[in-house]
Design a protein around this motif. Structure first.
Motif, PDB file in Angstrom:
ATOM      1  N   ILE A 231      15.130  -9.772 -16.122  1.00 19.96           N
ATOM      2  CA  ILE A 231      14.173  -8.775 -16.586  1.00 19.96           C
ATOM      3  C   ILE A 231      13.884  -7.752 -15.503  1.00 19.96           C
ATOM      4  N   LEU A 232      13.682  -8.233 -14.271  1.00 17.40           N
ATOM      5  CA  LEU A 232      13.323  -7.336 -13.173  1.00 17.40           C
ATOM      6  C   LEU A 232      14.532  -6.749 -12.456  1.00 17.40           C
ATOM      7  N   GLY A 233      15.747  -7.246 -12.792  1.00 15.12           N
ATOM      8  CA  GLY A 233      16.943  -6.722 -12.148  1.00 15.12           C
ATOM      9  C   GLY A 233      17.014  -7.051 -10.673  1.00 15.12           C
ATOM     10  N   THR A 234      16.735  -8.306 -10.324  1.00 21.00           N
ATOM     11  CA  THR A 234      16.737  -8.704  -8.926  1.00 21.00           C
ATOM     12  C   THR A 234      17.361 -10.086  -8.789  1.00 21.00           C
ATOM     13  N   ARG A 235      17.350 -10.642  -7.601  1.00 15.37           N
ATOM     14  CA  ARG A 235      17.890 -11.974  -7.330  1.00 15.37           C
ATOM     15  C   ARG A 235      16.811 -12.839  -6.701  1.00 15.37           C
ATOM     16  N   PRO A 236      16.925 -14.185  -6.822  1.00 16.12           N
ATOM     17  CA  PRO A 236      15.896 -15.057  -6.242  1.00 16.12           C
ATOM     18  C   PRO A 236      15.725 -14.872  -4.750  1.00 16.12           C
ATOM     19  N   ASP A 237      16.815 -14.660  -4.000  1.00 17.63           N
ATOM     20  CA  ASP A 237      16.692 -14.526  -2.555  1.00 17.63           C
ATOM     21  C   ASP A 237      15.991 -13.228  -2.151  1.00 17.63           C
ATOM     22  N   GLN A 238      15.954 -12.236  -3.069  1.00 20.68           N
ATOM     23  CA  GLN A 238      15.292 -10.984  -2.751  1.00 20.68           C
ATOM     24  C   GLN A 238      13.781 -11.056  -2.951  1.00 20.68           C
ATOM     25  N   VAL A 239      13.331 -12.006  -3.758  1.00 19.83           N
ATOM     26  CA  VAL A 239      11.899 -12.073  -4.062  1.00 19.83           C
ATOM     27  C   VAL A 239      11.216 -13.250  -3.374  1.00 19.83           C
ATOM     28  N   PHE A 240      11.994 -14.184  -2.836  1.00 21.72           N
ATOM     29  CA  PHE A 240      11.390 -15.361  -2.210  1.00 21.72           C
ATOM     30  C   PHE A 240      10.570 -14.939  -0.987  1.00 21.72           C
ATOM     31  N   GLY A 241       9.294 -15.341  -0.967  1.00 21.33           N
ATOM     32  CA  GLY A 241       8.403 -14.986   0.131  1.00 21.33           C
ATOM     33  C   GLY A 241       7.735 -13.640  -0.036  1.00 21.33           C
ATOM     34  N   LEU A 242       8.107 -12.877  -1.070  1.00 19.99           N
ATOM     35  CA  LEU A 242       7.513 -11.572  -1.322  1.00 19.99           C
ATOM     36  C   LEU A 242       6.152 -11.759  -1.990  1.00 19.99           C
ATOM     37  N   SER A 243       5.198 -10.926  -1.689  1.00 23.71           N
ATOM     38  CA  SER A 243       3.896 -11.019  -2.348  1.00 23.71           C
ATOM     39  C   SER A 243       4.046 -10.609  -3.802  1.00 23.71           C
ATOM     40  N   VAL A 244       3.257 -11.252  -4.670  1.00 26.20           N
ATOM     41  CA  VAL A 244       3.371 -10.960  -6.090  1.00 26.20           C
ATOM     42  C   VAL A 244       2.912  -9.534  -6.392  1.00 26.20           C
ATOM     43  N   GLU A 245       2.016  -8.992  -5.581  1.00 26.93           N
ATOM     44  CA  GLU A 245       1.585  -7.607  -5.768  1.00 26.93           C
ATOM     45  C   GLU A 245       2.740  -6.647  -5.516  1.00 26.93           C
ATOM     46  N   ALA A 246       3.553  -6.936  -4.471  1.00 23.63           N
ATOM     47  CA  ALA A 246       4.707  -6.086  -4.196  1.00 23.63           C
ATOM     48  C   ALA A 246       5.790  -6.263  -5.255  1.00 23.63           C
ATOM     49  N   LEU A 247       5.942  -7.480  -5.765  1.00 24.18           N
ATOM     50  CA  LEU A 247       6.967  -7.731  -6.778  1.00 24.18           C
ATOM     51  C   LEU A 247       6.715  -6.947  -8.045  1.00 24.18           C
ATOM     52  N   PHE A 248       5.467  -6.930  -8.510  1.00 26.57           N
ATOM     53  CA  PHE A 248       5.143  -6.246  -9.765  1.00 26.57           C
ATOM     54  C   PHE A 248       4.479  -4.889  -9.546  1.00 26.57           C
ATOM     55  N   ALA A 249       4.360  -4.486  -8.282  1.00 28.82           N
ATOM     56  CA  ALA A 249       3.727  -3.211  -7.953  1.00 28.82           C
ATOM     57  C   ALA A 249       2.320  -3.138  -8.538  1.00 28.82           C
ATOM     58  N   PHE A 250       1.562  -4.225  -8.351  1.00 29.25           N
ATOM     59  CA  PHE A 250       0.188  -4.257  -8.827  1.00 29.25           C
ATOM     60  C   PHE A 250      -0.672  -3.333  -7.974  1.00 29.25           C
ATOM     61  N   GLU A 251      -1.704  -2.817  -8.607  1.00 25.82           N
ATOM     62  CA  GLU A 251      -2.654  -2.035  -7.842  1.00 25.82           C
ATOM     63  C   GLU A 251      -3.463  -2.963  -6.947  1.00 25.82           C
ATOM     64  N   GLU A 252      -4.001  -2.423  -5.891  1.00 26.46           N
ATOM     65  CA  GLU A 252      -4.723  -3.229  -4.916  1.00 26.46           C
ATOM     66  C   GLU A 252      -5.943  -3.892  -5.563  1.00 26.46           C
ATOM     67  N   GLY A 253      -6.097  -5.142  -5.311  1.00 27.13           N
ATOM     68  CA  GLY A 253      -7.242  -5.873  -5.843  1.00 27.13           C
ATOM     69  C   GLY A 253      -6.976  -6.580  -7.152  1.00 27.13           C
ATOM     70  N   LEU A 254      -5.824  -6.330  -7.802  1.00 26.45           N
ATOM     71  CA  LEU A 254      -5.561  -6.971  -9.093  1.00 26.45           C
ATOM     72  C   LEU A 254      -5.382  -8.478  -8.945  1.00 26.45           C
ATOM     73  N   LEU A 255      -4.724  -8.898  -7.877  1.00 27.81           N
ATOM     74  CA  LEU A 255      -4.518 -10.338  -7.682  1.00 27.81           C
ATOM     75  C   LEU A 255      -5.856 -11.049  -7.472  1.00 27.81           C
ATOM     76  N   ARG A 256      -6.759 -10.421  -6.725  1.00 28.70           N
ATOM     77  CA  ARG A 256      -8.085 -11.022  -6.562  1.00 28.70           C
ATOM     78  C   ARG A 256      -8.818 -11.099  -7.893  1.00 28.70           C
ATOM     79  N   GLU A 257      -8.659 -10.083  -8.712  1.00 29.05           N
ATOM     80  CA  GLU A 257      -9.280 -10.105 -10.028  1.00 29.05           C
ATOM     81  C   GLU A 257      -8.702 -11.209 -10.900  1.00 29.05           C
ATOM     82  N   ILE A 258      -7.367 -11.440 -10.804  1.00 27.94           N
ATOM     83  CA  ILE A 258      -6.727 -12.514 -11.572  1.00 27.94           C
ATOM     84  C   ILE A 258      -7.266 -13.868 -11.137  1.00 27.94           C
ATOM     85  N   LYS A 259      -7.341 -14.103  -9.821  1.00 25.81           N
ATOM     86  CA  LYS A 259      -7.831 -15.388  -9.326  1.00 25.81           C
ATOM     87  C   LYS A 259      -9.293 -15.593  -9.696  1.00 25.81           C
ATOM     88  N   ARG A 260     -10.091 -14.536  -9.635  1.00 31.87           N
ATOM     89  CA  ARG A 260     -11.499 -14.657 -10.004  1.00 31.87           C
ATOM     90  C   ARG A 260     -11.640 -15.023 -11.481  1.00 31.87           C
TER      91      ARG A 260
END
Length: 328
Positions: A231-260
């Motif tokens: 779906i994302l057009g990538t490989r597992p070795d390219q995303v391993f260790g990458l932050s989920v915000e960088a992977l999906f290009a989330f806006e800043e603070g979205l991950l904190r909102e998800i966890k909250r």
């Protein structure tokens, strides 16, 4: 029924035999030299030569015999060596008669109950023969002083006590060996079941068309299935260790909102435009939930997503037609 030992196990058994025989004979040499410096060591030399000769014989027999027969021959030879050692250290009254328990224990361990009882009978027969005719054996080994014969009552006690000891050790050791074998077989079956379940889970995860991403507690990607990579057009070795915000290009603070939100709810669902690996943008529907172990302890976050680009385009087209119809 006994178990057939492999070539490596038989070699280890022979090495253990050599080490044991060497240790016993060296100890006997030292004791004789310290306590009886004037006494001849010819019996020990004779027994040493016999011991190492039998080891060489066993090495030859490994090429001629297989399975339980080879084990019975070796262990019976060990019992004979013990008989010789007991004969030169005091005969039936020797404190070294406990050494008969070594071949009995080994037989019970590798050949189980039947083998242990057979070696117990062989060892008791040899000990009884030694108690009744130990003088002849000692003379053959070159012992100057014949071992004193036990009194009839003491001889009876000795024979009965040794018989009970041999049989009980054989039964106990074989029981323990059978329990270990049973537990080992059960462990192998459980490992096979776990391996099959793990393979099934991996096949299920890799076969679904939806994307699946897991992160650690810091929000870094530690797994992405094949569907997510497509779906994302990538490989597992390219995303391993990458932050989920960088992977999906989330806006800043979205991950904190998800966890909250997941702190009070089981799932958090949202939709976003996400850049793809080839530079295009796709519209994803993403569902986030907590990733925990069996005890409920948090491990991270799990994200399941689907490509909704075509569906989103159809929805926009329908809305456009509805507006056109309202204006018309």
């Amino acid at each position: 029924m006994g178990q057939a030992l492999g070539g490596g196990e038989l070699r280890w058994l022979m090495v253990l035999r050599v080490v044991t025989v060497t240790t016993l004979l060296v100890s006997a040499f030292g004791i004789e030299l310290l306590l009886h410096p004037g006494q001849t060591l010819r019996p020990l030399f004779t027994l040493t030569a016999a011991a190492y000769g039998m080891v060489l014989l066993y090495a030859v027999l490994t090429r001629l015999l297989r399975g339980e027969m080879l084990l019975y021959v070796q262990l019976t030879g060990d019992a004979l060596l013990v008989t010789g050692f007991v004969a030169i250290t005091g005969g039936a009254g020797s404190p070294m008669s406990f050494l008969y328990l070594l071949p009995v224990t080994v037989a019970a361990t590798v050949l189980y109950r039947d083998g242990g009882l057979v070696l117990a009978a062989v060892s008791w027969f040899l000990y009884g023969w030694l108690a009744l005719a130990g003088g002849a054996l000692a003379a053959g080994l070159g012992v100057d002083e014949m071992p004193s014969q036990l009194a009839p009552r003491a001889l009876l006690y000795s024979l009965v006590s040794h018989l009970l000891a041999f049989v009980l050790v054989a039964l106990l050791a074989s029981r323990l060996a059978e329990m270990v074998r049973s537990q080992g077989r059960e462990l192998q079956e459980r490992q096979g079941t776990v391996a099959r379940l793990q393979a099934l889970n991996e096949n299920i995860v890799e076969s679904i068309n939806s994307g699946l991403v897991t992160t650690d507690l810091d929000g870094r990607v530690n797994f992405m299935n094949r569907g997510g990579c497509e779906i994302l057009g990538t490989r597992p070795d390219q995303v391993f260790g990458l932050s989920v915000e960088a992977l999906f290009a989330f806006e800043e603070g979205l991950l904190r909102e998800i966890k909250r939100h997941l702190g009070t709810h089981r799932r958090y669902r949202f939709e976003r435009w996400v850049p793809k690996g080839d530079g295009q943008r796709i519209y994803l529907g993403i569902a986030a939930s907590n990733l925990t172990d069996r005890t409920g302890a948090p491990l991270g976050t799990i994200l399941i997503f689907q490509d909704l680009t075509e569906i989103h385009a159809l929805e926009q087209e329908v809305r456009l037609k509805e507006r056109m119809a309202a204006l018309g």
